[in-house]
Design a protein around this motif. Structure first.
Motif, short mmCIF file in Angstrom:
data_model
loop_
_atom_site.label_atom_id
_atom_site.label_comp_id
_atom_site.label_asym_id
_atom_site.label_seq_id
_atom_site.Cartn_x
_atom_site.Cartn_y
_atom_site.Cartn_z
N GLN A 283 56.36 79.14 13.51
CA GLN A 283 55.47 79.82 12.56
C GLN A 283 54.00 79.58 12.93
OE1 GLN A 283 56.30 78.99 8.45
NE2 GLN A 283 58.36 79.85 8.55
N GLU A 284 53.69 78.34 13.32
CA GLU A 284 52.31 78.03 13.71
C GLU A 284 51.90 78.85 14.93
OE1 GLU A 284 52.39 73.38 12.16
OE2 GLU A 284 52.44 73.81 14.32
N LYS A 285 52.80 78.94 15.89
CA LYS A 285 52.53 79.72 17.10
C LYS A 285 52.32 81.19 16.75
CE LYS A 285 52.82 79.46 21.77
NZ LYS A 285 51.94 78.61 22.59
N MET A 286 53.15 81.72 15.85
CA MET A 286 53.00 83.11 15.43
C MET A 286 51.64 83.33 14.77
SD MET A 286 56.86 83.55 13.95
CE MET A 286 56.61 85.11 13.10
N GLU A 287 51.22 82.36 13.95
CA GLU A 287 49.93 82.49 13.26
C GLU A 287 48.76 82.38 14.23
OE1 GLU A 287 50.62 79.46 10.34
OE2 GLU A 287 50.82 80.94 8.72
N GLN A 288 48.91 81.47 15.22
CA GLN A 288 47.82 81.24 16.17
C GLN A 288 47.69 82.37 17.19
OE1 GLN A 288 49.05 77.48 17.71
NE2 GLN A 288 48.42 76.35 15.88
N GLU A 289 48.82 82.83 17.70
CA GLU A 289 48.80 83.75 18.85
C GLU A 289 49.33 85.14 18.57
OE1 GLU A 289 50.36 81.92 22.40
OE2 GLU A 289 49.32 80.03 22.00
N GLY A 290 50.04 85.31 17.46
CA GLY A 290 50.58 86.63 17.14
C GLY A 290 49.48 87.59 16.74
N ARG A 291 49.68 88.87 17.05
CA ARG A 291 48.71 89.89 16.64
C ARG A 291 49.43 90.94 15.82
NH1 ARG A 291 46.19 92.37 21.50
NH2 ARG A 291 45.55 93.86 19.91
N VAL A 292 48.97 91.13 14.61
CA VAL A 292 49.58 92.12 13.73
C VAL A 292 49.06 93.49 14.15
CG1 VAL A 292 49.85 92.91 11.35
CG2 VAL A 292 49.75 90.45 11.86
N LEU A 293 49.95 94.29 14.77
CA LEU A 293 49.52 95.58 15.29
C LEU A 293 49.52 96.66 14.21
CD1 LEU A 293 51.10 96.01 18.84
CD2 LEU A 293 48.91 95.01 18.18
N SER A 294 50.41 96.49 13.24
CA SER A 294 50.48 97.43 12.12
C SER A 294 51.25 96.71 11.02
CB SER A 294 51.24 98.70 12.54
OG SER A 294 52.62 98.39 12.72
#
Ligand code: G4P
Ligand code: NA
Ligand code: NA
Length: 194
Positions: free
Chosen positions: A5-16
């Motif tokens: 979850q931390e990785k998703m928050e740090q590096e994920g990009r919400v495209l839509s």
């Protein structure tokens, strides 16, 4: 899984409002340490299920599956999306419809690697509308193997994949569950302690 979850928050990009880009650790570049921890998490969840084989779909399902197979000490079989030159055995196939691409693709595995004695854990990187997982279930059932459950790295709980899999009586274990991607923000379904 907290680290995920931390990785998703740090590096994920919400495209839509319905797509999360995670190219830096899962879908393009791969973070081996995180994959190792993902493998350990799936192995712990399914350690008592008598798994003899992991079945996934190329390409992004392979990394988490290999790490899980390493911990459980079982082989990993990946379904192919394109016909392979060397895959000349009898094939087990399923047609998978993509809602995003609006196309149907045939996925295939050789029937030599799945038997009635196998108990399979199906793993995939994303669960959206569940069509890829349903195709894998179809293939495993054609072989007469048992299915212990479905392991998903990132579930988009606002889409109907989990419902479709649970309707088939499947155990679904997701390491991260996204409730919403509204306003460019990842809202997780529940905080997992681990
Ligand atoms: P759909 O149900 O929403 O129509 O999606 P579909 O199964 O057609 O999935 C298309 C591809 O997109 C799949 O990868 C799937 O894992 C991925 N995917 C679905 N939702 C998301 C998302 O929110 N973020 C990311 N990053 N991927 C998503 P694939 O084409 O099989 O590619 P790959 O396994 O080679 O990576
Ligand atoms: Na993918
Ligand atoms: Na995938």
């Amino acid at each position: 899984m907290k680290r995920l979850q931390e990785k998703m928050e740090q590096e994920g990009r919400v495209l839509s409002a319905h797509v999360l880009k995670v190219d830096s650790f899962l879908n393009h570049q791969i973070d081996p340490q995180l994959m190792k921890e993902i493998g350990e998490a799936f192995a712990e969840l399914f350690q008592k299920a008598g798994i003899t084989k992991i079945v996934t779909l190329e390409s992004s399902g392979i990394a988490p599956s290999v790490m899980t197979g390493l911990v459980l000490g079982v082989p990993v079989l990946f379904a192919r999306k394109r016909q392979s030159l060397t895959m000349t055995d009898d094939l087990l196939t399923a047609d998978v419809y993509s809602f995003t691409k609006e196309t149907t693709n045939r996925i295939a595995v050789s029937n030599t690697f799945l038997t009635k004695e196998d108990t399979v854990l199906i793993i995939d990187d994303f669960l959206a509308n569940g069509q890829a997982a349903l195709g894998l279930i179809d293939i495993v059932q054609q072989a007469g193997s048992a299915i212990a459950g479905i392991g998903i790295v990132i579930e988009k709980s606002f889409q109907n994949g989990r419902t479709l899999l649970e309707e088939k009586g499947m155990r679904v274990e997701s390491l991260a569950r996204i409730d919403s991607l509204q306003d460019g923000h990842i809202q997780f379904k529940e905080e997992v302690a681990k």
